[in-house]
Design a protein around this motif. Structure first.
Motif, mmCIF file in Angstrom:
data_model
loop_
_atom_site.group_PDB
_atom_site.id
_atom_site.type_symbol
_atom_site.label_atom_id
_atom_site.label_comp_id
_atom_site.label_asym_id
_atom_site.label_seq_id
_atom_site.Cartn_x
_atom_site.Cartn_y
_atom_site.Cartn_z
ATOM 1 N N ASP A 358 0.841 -1.193 0.000
ATOM 2 C CA ASP A 358 0.000 0.000 0.000
ATOM 3 C C ASP A 358 0.881 1.249 0.000
ATOM 4 O O ASP A 358 1.580 1.528 0.982
ATOM 5 N N ALA A 359 0.825 1.992 -1.097
ATOM 6 C CA ALA A 359 1.630 3.209 -1.211
ATOM 7 C C ALA A 359 1.270 4.220 -0.129
ATOM 8 O O ALA A 359 2.124 4.986 0.333
ATOM 9 N N ALA A 360 0.005 4.234 0.308
ATOM 10 C CA ALA A 360 -0.426 5.190 1.326
ATOM 11 C C ALA A 360 0.268 4.931 2.653
ATOM 12 O O ALA A 360 0.595 5.867 3.396
ATOM 13 N N LEU A 361 0.498 3.664 2.966
ATOM 14 C CA LEU A 361 1.197 3.311 4.205
ATOM 15 C C LEU A 361 2.697 3.500 4.054
ATOM 16 O O LEU A 361 3.375 4.013 4.961
ATOM 17 N N ASP A 362 3.236 3.089 2.908
ATOM 18 C CA ASP A 362 4.665 3.224 2.670
ATOM 19 C C ASP A 362 5.123 4.680 2.788
ATOM 20 O O ASP A 362 6.247 4.958 3.209
ATOM 21 N N ALA A 363 4.253 5.604 2.431
ATOM 22 C CA ALA A 363 4.624 7.014 2.389
ATOM 23 C C ALA A 363 4.935 7.587 3.763
ATOM 24 O O ALA A 363 5.689 8.560 3.884
ATOM 25 N N LEU A 364 4.358 6.982 4.827
ATOM 26 C CA LEU A 364 4.450 7.633 6.135
ATOM 27 C C LEU A 364 4.832 6.727 7.295
ATOM 28 O O LEU A 364 5.185 7.216 8.374
ATOM 29 N N ASP A 365 4.768 5.438 7.125
ATOM 30 C CA ASP A 365 4.977 4.519 8.242
ATOM 31 C C ASP A 365 6.346 4.705 8.896
ATOM 32 O O ASP A 365 6.453 4.879 10.122
ATOM 33 N N ALA A 366 7.403 4.662 8.109
ATOM 34 C CA ALA A 366 8.759 4.818 8.654
ATOM 35 C C ALA A 366 8.994 6.220 9.228
ATOM 36 O O ALA A 366 9.555 6.354 10.330
ATOM 37 N N PRO A 367 8.577 7.296 8.546
ATOM 38 C CA PRO A 367 8.767 8.634 9.130
ATOM 39 C C PRO A 367 8.091 8.794 10.489
ATOM 40 O O PRO A 367 8.647 9.425 11.389
ATOM 41 N N TRP A 368 6.889 8.235 10.647
ATOM 42 C CA TRP A 368 6.206 8.330 11.946
ATOM 43 C C TRP A 368 7.006 7.620 13.035
ATOM 44 O O TRP A 368 7.171 8.134 14.138
ATOM 45 N N ASN A 369 7.489 6.421 12.718
ATOM 46 C CA ASN A 369 8.247 5.663 13.700
ATOM 47 C C ASN A 369 9.532 6.399 14.099
ATOM 48 O O ASN A 369 9.882 6.488 15.287
ATOM 49 N N MET A 370 10.223 6.944 13.118
ATOM 50 C CA MET A 370 11.458 7.669 13.403
ATOM 51 C C MET A 370 11.188 8.929 14.225
ATOM 52 O O MET A 370 11.966 9.283 15.121
#
Length: 501
Positions: A358-370
């Motif tokens: 899912d591109a929508a998840l890929d776009a933000l998942d890692a930045p939120w975690n970091m």
């Protein structure tokens, strides 16, 4: 028969593995840490205390079930909290998702800057001008098995990892926080997203049964009736249709020169007046009639009528995601259908794989975690001994116990409709306010289904006056859109103001 036995054996092995992994004690939880910070935006400032730590989830007899990680933000004046302020308990869903998205993506005091429907990359974190901390103190809770929330040693995961066990754990954690922070006199709100709305449906009833009055409940990107997720259920195809229409319009495949909301309402009318009766007839619908409906549906969702008719008007999400922009070699998102990615290699045909991409998840998942890890370490001084489980669906979600006896019904079912629990809670507490928020581009929890589910509870006009609906031009994680974030903030600011009276 041997295949069945092998399958059963494998299933038992997986269950044993699940029990071992999930119940395996993780390192002792760190000591809670707090810091005094100042929020500043739009010419305003607020002092607040942020606390990272664990809440205890205990049985009535006192046995420890879990330790739930929480991140709380409490506004202070001269270093002291105002215990009369509202307090909102917020969480995401999954099941198996931690609360980072709704915190660092949406309503928390700091937020990762977004770029419309583009990938974010390295996160840029700023004070959030639209944080709900302006209206309420905030407590973000991570479900057991997610984030840094752990089961107590020796606890059977089956006690927690299911609709009823999960809601019970959250109810206990919420009351633990209220007790430890002397906030029993505060107005209490619940903010749930996605599966968090199923959790909310349980909590608003369960907390009431346990003597805790809930002032307001916010349902973002809701799902209430699990039946719509089952294979072959027509409620699934009906719910998807308006979302498909909105998506086709966004990419210029349908609805040209029409207002977005007018188009979406037209799609809802088509769903209810044309598509639903056609699906209800099954193969009693003549080939001519089926072709006619397929051509009408094609005009709404941008796929060829021949393909739609071949599927007997039942277009699944993976077909839509891969076919709408096929000529451009693009695949659209699921959580937010406006996001796109390159098409996959012809060998990558696994339905399970494609459903989870899912591109929508890929776009933000890692930045939120970091952003979370940086904030906790640098601003709060909190470090954890393990990685943060932002999503633990493959361990928890796939083994989730969906059985639940909805309020007023007999016996547990594996695909419950928690609209009954919502309606029961509202009838018991007719002053509780409910806000339902959703987006036109959310293909994970479709807006039409929520509208349909609550409309079939036949609530009185007096109770309906306490329910407000807000539909936005966004996907599942509404706050990714800055325009939607602003609109949502304004709507919720008014919601808190109205529910305070």
């Amino acid at each position: 028969m041997s295949d069945v036995k092998e399958s059963a054996a494998t299933s038992h092995e997986k269950a044993d593995e699940f029990r071992t992994v999930a119940a395996d004690p993780r390192p002792a939880v760190p000591e809670a840490k707090s810091a005094n910070l100042t929020w500043s935006a739009n010419g305003k400032t607020m002092d607040y205390t942020v606390t990272a730590g664990h809440l205890e989830v205990r049985e009535d007899a006192g046995a420890l079930l879990a330790q739930m990680f929480s991140l709380s933000y409490v506004v202070t004046t001269n270093g002291q909290p105002d215990v009369s302020r509202p307090v909102t308990f917020a969480f995401n869903g999954g099941p198996g998702s931690a609360s980072v998205p709704v915190n660092f993506g949406g309503i928390g005091p700091v937020r990762v800057e977004t770029k419309g429907v583009q990938h974010v990359g390295k996160p840029e974190v700023k004070d959030n001008p639209y944080t709900l901390l302006q209206q309420s103190d905030l407590v973000f809770l991570d479900a057991p098995g997610t984030g840094w929330s752990t089961l107590a040693e020796g606890v059977d995961p089956k006690k927690i990892f299911g609709i009823d066990g999960d809601a019970s754990a959250f109810a206990r954690a919420i009351q633990d926080w209220l007790e430890k922070n002397n906030r029993w006199g505060s107005p209490i709100y619940l903010f749930g997203e996605s599966y968090g709305t199923i959790r909310n449906s349980q909590l608003m009833r369960l907390l009431g049964e346990q003597g805790v009055y809930v002032t307001g409940v916010i349902m973002l990107s809701a799902i209430f009736n699990w039946v719509q997720t089952l294979p072959g259920e027509d409620l699934y195809y009906l719910g998807m249709m308006p979302t498909y229409a909105a998506t086709a319009q966004f990419f210029g495949k349908a609805g040209k020169d029409m207002d977005e909301d007018v188009w979406f309402d037209a799609a809802i009318s088509f769903t209810e007046d044309i598509l639903a009766p056609a699906l209800l007839k099954g193969d009693r619908l003549s080939a001519t009639e089926e072709q006619q409906v397929a051509e009408q549906l094609s005009n709404y969702i941008g796929l060829p009528a021949q393909l739609i008719a071949a599927k007997h008007l039942r277009v699944d999400l993976e077909t839509f995601r891969t076919k709408l922009l096929k000529d451009e070699a693009r695949v659209i998102g699921r959580l937010d259908t406006r996001f796109t990615s390159d098409s996959y290699h012809p060998a990558q045909t696994s339905h399970e794989f494609l459903a989870m991409e899912d591109a929508a998840l890929d776009a933000l998942d890692a930045p939120w975690n970091m952003a979370l890890r940086t904030f906790l370490r640098e601003k709060v001084g909190y470090t954890a001994p393990t990685r943060y489980l932002g999503s633990n669906y493959t361990t928890i979600g796939v083994n989730w116990d969906w059985s639940h006896a909805c309020a007023g019904t007999e016996g547990k079912v594996g695909a419950p409709n928690v609209s009954f629990d919502i309606a029961t809670a509202l009838r018991r507490s007719p002053t509780t306010k409910l806000a339902i928020l959703g987006g036109r581009f959310d293909a994970a929890t479709t807006y039409w289904n929520v509208l349909h589910d609550l409309s079939t509870q036949f609530l009185s006009d007096d109770i309906k006056q306490n329910i407000e609906w807000h539909r936005y031009g966004c996907g599942h994680m509404a706050y990714v859109d800055v325009p939607t974030l602003i609109a949502m903030y304004d709507d919720l600011k008014n919601f808190y103001k109205k529910s305070a009276h």
